[in-house]
Design a protein around this motif. Structure first.
Motif, PDB file in Angstrom:
ATOM      1  N   VAL A  93      17.888   8.033   9.358  1.00 61.45           N
ATOM      2  CA  VAL A  93      16.524   8.497   9.121  1.00 61.45           C
ATOM      3  C   VAL A  93      15.950   7.624   8.011  1.00 61.45           C
ATOM      4  CG1 VAL A  93      15.048  10.400   8.401  1.00 61.45           C
ATOM      5  CG2 VAL A  93      17.073  10.849   9.820  1.00 61.45           C
ATOM      6  N   TYR A  94      14.799   7.046   8.260  1.00 58.20           N
ATOM      7  CA  TYR A  94      14.164   6.140   7.304  1.00 58.20           C
ATOM      8  C   TYR A  94      13.014   6.863   6.606  1.00 58.20           C
ATOM      9  CZ  TYR A  94      16.836   2.162   8.915  1.00 58.20           C
ATOM     10  OH  TYR A  94      17.857   1.293   9.198  1.00 58.20           O
ATOM     11  N   TYR A  95      13.007   6.755   5.289  1.00 58.15           N
ATOM     12  CA  TYR A  95      12.006   7.407   4.454  1.00 58.15           C
ATOM     13  C   TYR A  95      11.211   6.363   3.684  1.00 58.15           C
ATOM     14  CZ  TYR A  95      15.024  11.507   5.058  1.00 58.15           C
ATOM     15  OH  TYR A  95      15.783  12.524   5.571  1.00 58.15           O
ATOM     16  N   CYS A  96       9.916   6.582   3.587  1.00 58.04           N
ATOM     17  CA  CYS A  96       9.143   5.771   2.650  1.00 58.04           C
ATOM     18  C   CYS A  96       8.889   6.594   1.402  1.00 58.04           C
ATOM     19  CB  CYS A  96       7.841   5.272   3.259  1.00 58.04           C
ATOM     20  SG  CYS A  96       6.591   6.527   3.542  1.00 58.04           S
ATOM     21  N   ALA A  97       8.683   5.910   0.313  1.00 61.23           N
ATOM     22  CA  ALA A  97       8.486   6.559  -0.976  1.00 61.23           C
ATOM     23  C   ALA A  97       7.481   5.762  -1.794  1.00 61.23           C
ATOM     24  CB  ALA A  97       9.809   6.663  -1.727  1.00 61.23           C
ATOM     25  N   ALA A  98       6.761   6.456  -2.654  1.00 54.97           N
ATOM     26  CA  ALA A  98       5.751   5.821  -3.496  1.00 54.97           C
ATOM     27  C   ALA A  98       6.063   6.093  -4.964  1.00 54.97           C
ATOM     28  CB  ALA A  98       4.365   6.353  -3.152  1.00 54.97           C
ATOM     29  N   ARG A  99       5.876   5.080  -5.763  1.00 61.39           N
ATOM     30  CA  ARG A  99       6.165   5.182  -7.185  1.00 61.39           C
ATOM     31  C   ARG A  99       4.886   4.903  -7.965  1.00 61.39           C
ATOM     32  NH1 ARG A  99       9.600   1.277 -11.125  1.00 61.39           N
ATOM     33  NH2 ARG A  99      10.056   2.837 -12.711  1.00 61.39           N
ATOM     34  N   ARG A 100       4.514   5.831  -8.844  1.00 61.52           N
ATOM     35  CA  ARG A 100       3.258   5.683  -9.596  1.00 61.52           C
ATOM     36  C   ARG A 100       3.245   4.397 -10.411  1.00 61.52           C
ATOM     37  NH1 ARG A 100       3.343  11.494 -10.074  1.00 61.52           N
ATOM     38  NH2 ARG A 100       4.694  11.346 -11.903  1.00 61.52           N
ATOM     39  N   SER A 101       4.374   4.067 -10.973  1.00 62.07           N
ATOM     40  CA  SER A 101       4.463   2.763 -11.623  1.00 62.07           C
ATOM     41  C   SER A 101       4.364   1.698 -10.548  1.00 62.07           C
ATOM     42  CB  SER A 101       5.792   2.629 -12.356  1.00 62.07           C
ATOM     43  OG  SER A 101       6.045   1.284 -12.690  1.00 62.07           O
ATOM     44  N   GLY A 102       3.622   0.671 -10.796  1.00 61.55           N
ATOM     45  CA  GLY A 102       3.432  -0.365  -9.793  1.00 61.55           C
ATOM     46  C   GLY A 102       4.622  -1.276  -9.603  1.00 61.55           C
ATOM     47  N   SER A 103       5.650  -1.126 -10.444  1.00 62.12           N
ATOM     48  CA  SER A 103       6.813  -1.997 -10.336  1.00 62.12           C
ATOM     49  C   SER A 103       7.838  -1.362  -9.406  1.00 62.12           C
ATOM     50  CB  SER A 103       7.425  -2.244 -11.715  1.00 62.12           C
ATOM     51  OG  SER A 103       7.812  -1.028 -12.310  1.00 62.12           O
ATOM     52  N   MET A 104       8.497  -2.189  -8.626  1.00 64.34           N
ATOM     53  CA  MET A 104       9.437  -1.684  -7.638  1.00 64.34           C
ATOM     54  C   MET A 104      10.775  -1.353  -8.289  1.00 64.34           C
ATOM     55  SD  MET A 104      10.182  -5.279  -5.718  1.00 64.34           S
ATOM     56  CE  MET A 104      10.688  -6.717  -6.647  1.00 64.34           C
ATOM     57  N   ASP A 105      11.545  -0.515  -7.596  1.00 60.40           N
ATOM     58  CA  ASP A 105      12.849  -0.118  -8.089  1.00 60.40           C
ATOM     59  C   ASP A 105      13.724   0.270  -6.914  1.00 60.40           C
ATOM     60  OD1 ASP A 105      13.817   0.758 -11.138  1.00 60.40           O
ATOM     61  OD2 ASP A 105      14.959   1.716  -9.527  1.00 60.40           O
ATOM     62  N   PHE A 106      15.026   0.103  -7.053  1.00 62.12           N
ATOM     63  CA  PHE A 106      15.950   0.453  -5.978  1.00 62.12           C
ATOM     64  C   PHE A 106      16.506   1.866  -6.147  1.00 62.12           C
ATOM     65  CE2 PHE A 106      19.879   0.319  -8.356  1.00 62.12           C
ATOM     66  CZ  PHE A 106      19.582  -0.514  -9.425  1.00 62.12           C
ATOM     67  N   ARG A 107      16.190   2.533  -7.242  1.00 65.28           N
ATOM     68  CA  ARG A 107      16.726   3.868  -7.511  1.00 65.28           C
ATOM     69  C   ARG A 107      15.759   4.942  -7.026  1.00 65.28           C
ATOM     70  NH1 ARG A 107      17.686   2.322 -13.699  1.00 65.28           N
ATOM     71  NH2 ARG A 107      15.684   1.359 -13.210  1.00 65.28           N
ATOM     72  N   GLU A 108      16.240   5.814  -6.171  1.00 66.56           N
ATOM     73  CA  GLU A 108      15.344   6.795  -5.560  1.00 66.56           C
ATOM     74  C   GLU A 108      14.790   7.783  -6.576  1.00 66.56           C
ATOM     75  OE1 GLU A 108      18.603   8.525  -2.835  1.00 66.56           O
ATOM     76  OE2 GLU A 108      17.360  10.241  -3.374  1.00 66.56           O
ATOM     77  N   GLU A 109      15.492   8.010  -7.654  1.00 64.37           N
ATOM     78  CA  GLU A 109      15.005   8.975  -8.633  1.00 64.37           C
ATOM     79  C   GLU A 109      13.747   8.501  -9.346  1.00 64.37           C
ATOM     80  OE1 GLU A 109      18.022   7.577  -8.618  1.00 64.37           O
ATOM     81  OE2 GLU A 109      18.690   6.999 -10.631  1.00 64.37           O
ATOM     82  N   TRP A 110      13.402   7.231  -9.215  1.00 66.52           N
ATOM     83  CA  TRP A 110      12.214   6.693  -9.855  1.00 66.52           C
ATOM     84  C   TRP A 110      10.974   6.787  -8.973  1.00 66.52           C
ATOM     85  CZ3 TRP A 110      11.893   5.825 -14.846  1.00 66.52           C
ATOM     86  CH2 TRP A 110      13.071   5.631 -15.562  1.00 66.52           C
ATOM     87  N   TYR A 111      11.132   7.333  -7.774  1.00 65.56           N
ATOM     88  CA  TYR A 111       9.991   7.456  -6.869  1.00 65.56           C
ATOM     89  C   TYR A 111       9.429   8.874  -6.941  1.00 65.56           C
ATOM     90  CZ  TYR A 111      10.876   2.838  -5.107  1.00 65.56           C
ATOM     91  OH  TYR A 111      11.013   1.477  -5.018  1.00 65.56           O
ATOM     92  N   ASP A 112       8.113   8.968  -6.863  1.00 65.93           N
ATOM     93  CA  ASP A 112       7.427  10.228  -7.105  1.00 65.93           C
ATOM     94  C   ASP A 112       7.067  10.991  -5.832  1.00 65.93           C
ATOM     95  OD1 ASP A 112       6.087   8.059  -9.338  1.00 65.93           O
ATOM     96  OD2 ASP A 112       7.027   9.891 -10.102  1.00 65.93           O
TER      97      ASP A 112
END
Length: 124
Positions: A93-112
């Motif tokens: 199952v593929y999920y998209c996620a958005a992070r308020r900070s404009g910088s990318m990250d590989f850690r899911e806990e950083w996505y809002d």
């Protein structure tokens, strides 16, 4: 608040391609970094790819480098994941996620914000 909806999943044979889309509503995505994650049966969710708010930088998991490509269209508040040369081990199952900070990250806990996911099944 941002709502994310994934689409484009399905059943494909090994070696085939799929293009996933992630459409946002509620707020413009143009200042958010975007990521794609996946979760296979019996496994934890893992990072697949990420892109900065501007789209100028991307990052990929080693397992998908050279086969997958993440992109975005800020005018349409949509992110994409082009998946080529698919393998049975890409089934998840593929999920998209958005992070308020404009910088990318590989850690899911950083996505809002997270979508509900779309199933990708690759047959051998």
């Amino acid at each position: 608040q941002v709502q994310l909806v994934e689409s484009g999943g399905g059943l494909v044979q090994a070696g085939g391609s799929l293009r996933l889309s992630c459409a946002a509503s509620g707020r413009a995505l143009r200042t958010y970094a975007m990521g794609w994650f996946r979760q296979a049966p019996g496994k934890e969710r893992e990072f697949v790819a990420a892109i900065t708010w501007s789209g100028t930088s991307t990052n990929y998991a080693d397992s998908v480098k050279g086969r997958f490509a993440i992109s975005r269209d800020n005018a349409k508040d949509t992110a994409f994941l082009q998946m080529n040369s698919l393998k049975p081990e890409d089934t998840a199952v593929y999920y998209c996620a958005a992070r308020r900070s404009g910088s990318m990250d590989f850690r899911e806990e950083w996505y809002d914000y997270w979508g509900q996911g779309t199933q990708v099944t690759v047959s051998s």
